[in-house]
Design an enzyme around this catalytic site. Structure first.
Site, PDB file in Angstrom:
ATOM      1  N   ASP A   1       0.805  -1.259  -0.141  1.00  0.00           N
ATOM      2  CA  ASP A   1      -0.105   0.131   0.082  1.00  0.00           C
ATOM      3  C   ASP A   1       0.878   1.212  -0.169  1.00  0.00           C
ATOM      4  O   ASP A   1       2.012   1.266   0.468  1.00  0.00           O
ATOM      5  CB  ASP A   1      -0.802   0.024   1.262  1.00  0.00           C
ATOM      6  CG  ASP A   1      -1.897  -1.097   1.316  1.00  0.00           C
ATOM      7  OD1 ASP A   1      -2.348  -1.480   0.018  1.00  0.00           O
ATOM      8  OD2 ASP A   1      -2.298  -1.411   2.496  1.00  0.00           O
TER       9      ASP A   1
HETATM   10  N1  URA Z   1      -1.227  -5.983   3.764  1.00  0.00           N
HETATM   11  C1  URA Z   1      -1.759  -4.777   3.840  1.00  0.00           C
HETATM   12  O1  URA Z   1      -2.755  -4.519   4.465  1.00  0.00           O
HETATM   13  N2  URA Z   1      -1.160  -3.794   3.197  1.00  0.00           N
HETATM   14  C2  URA Z   1      -0.002  -4.155   2.671  1.00  0.00           C
HETATM   15  O2  URA Z   1       0.715  -2.994   1.986  1.00  0.00           O
HETATM   16  C3  URA Z   1       0.499  -5.315   2.532  1.00  0.00           C
HETATM   17  C4  URA Z   1      -0.212  -6.373   3.127  1.00  0.00           C
END
Ligand code: URA
Length: 237
Positions: free
Chosen positions: A101
């Site tokens: 993310d």
């Molecule tokens: N899980 C998440 O919630 N965000 C990420 O960036 C990676 C795994």
């Protein structure tokens, strides 16, 4: 020697399936001759043309990046934010393997090798990814049990995971948990914690397959060694 369609996709012309279509459409020439046979094999000395344009074989590149927060995990961003690809100096068309993310930091593999990317992101491969999460509230062993056994997200239970409490900060009502999962569903770690009523405040990926953040500072990257690339291919075999 390799199949013509594999050579074309490795050369960045199109996916392997699209490359097969190009061959069947008579658009591909090898050493001046149109080839429409999907079993045809070529080597590096052959001259391959698509629509009369020469195809150059791309060098495969593999990078490990310590992704900072506030970077987008894609090749382009329509809002002009910094992408993870912007952070790496290369002429090759590399892309991230899987996603982190915008507000997640940590270990990310980037490459122009579509074959290894497909293997690493295939759900059957169960590639281990370990995250270090700072979450709101005090995580209990009951919570850990739930995370490990699987949580119903969008009606589908998450696969077995391992979770370890690393630190409890009672004074500030925060917990620090290491969670290892083998899937790559959207916002999976955040959603797993949300389900047990702990909001993720900070998330960092500290391990991907057998790679760690060792010797990398935030925003830094390094190339994989040939030995590591071979190891990676063996890992997904
Ligand atoms: N899980 C998440 O919630 N965000 C990420 O960036 C990676 C795994």
């Amino acid at each position: 020697m390799e199949r013509l369609q594999k050579y074309l996709s490795a050369g960045g012309v199109a996916s392997r399936r699209k490359s097969e279509e190009l061959i069947l459409q008579g658009k591909v020439k090898v050493n001046g001759k149109t080839i429409t046979d999907l079993g045809f094999k070529v080597n590096d000395k052959d001259e391959v043309l698509v629509d009369n344009v020469k195809v150059f074989k791309q060098e495969k590149e593999y990078y490990l990046l310590y992704k900072p927060e506030k970077t987008i995990c894609s090749v382009h961003d329509e809002k002009n934010r910094t992408t993870v690809v912007d952070l790496i100096e290369t002429k090759e068309k590399i892309f991230p393997v899987g996603r982190l993310d915008y507000d997640t930091s940590g270990l990310l593999l980037l490459t122009n090798d579509g074959e290894i990317t497909n293997k690493l992101t295939h759900p059957s491969k169960d590639i281990e990814k370990t995250y270090y999460a700072k979450v709101d509230g005090i995580v209990t062993y009951e919570d850990i049990n739930k995370l490990e056994k699987g949580i119903l997200l969008d009606g589908v239970k998450t696969k077995k995971a391992t979770a370890k409490i690393r630190k409890i900060d009672k004074r500030n009502n925060k917990s620090y948990v290491e969670l290892t999962i083998t899937e790559g569903r959207n916002h999976q770690v955040k959603n797993m914690f949300a389900y047990i009523n702990h909001k993720v405040l900070k998330l960092k990926r500290i391990k991907y397959a057998f790679f760690t953040l060792e010797n990398l500072s935030i925003g830094e990257y390094r190339k994989l060694t040939i030995k590591e690339v071979k190891q990676l291919y063996n890992y997904v075999k």
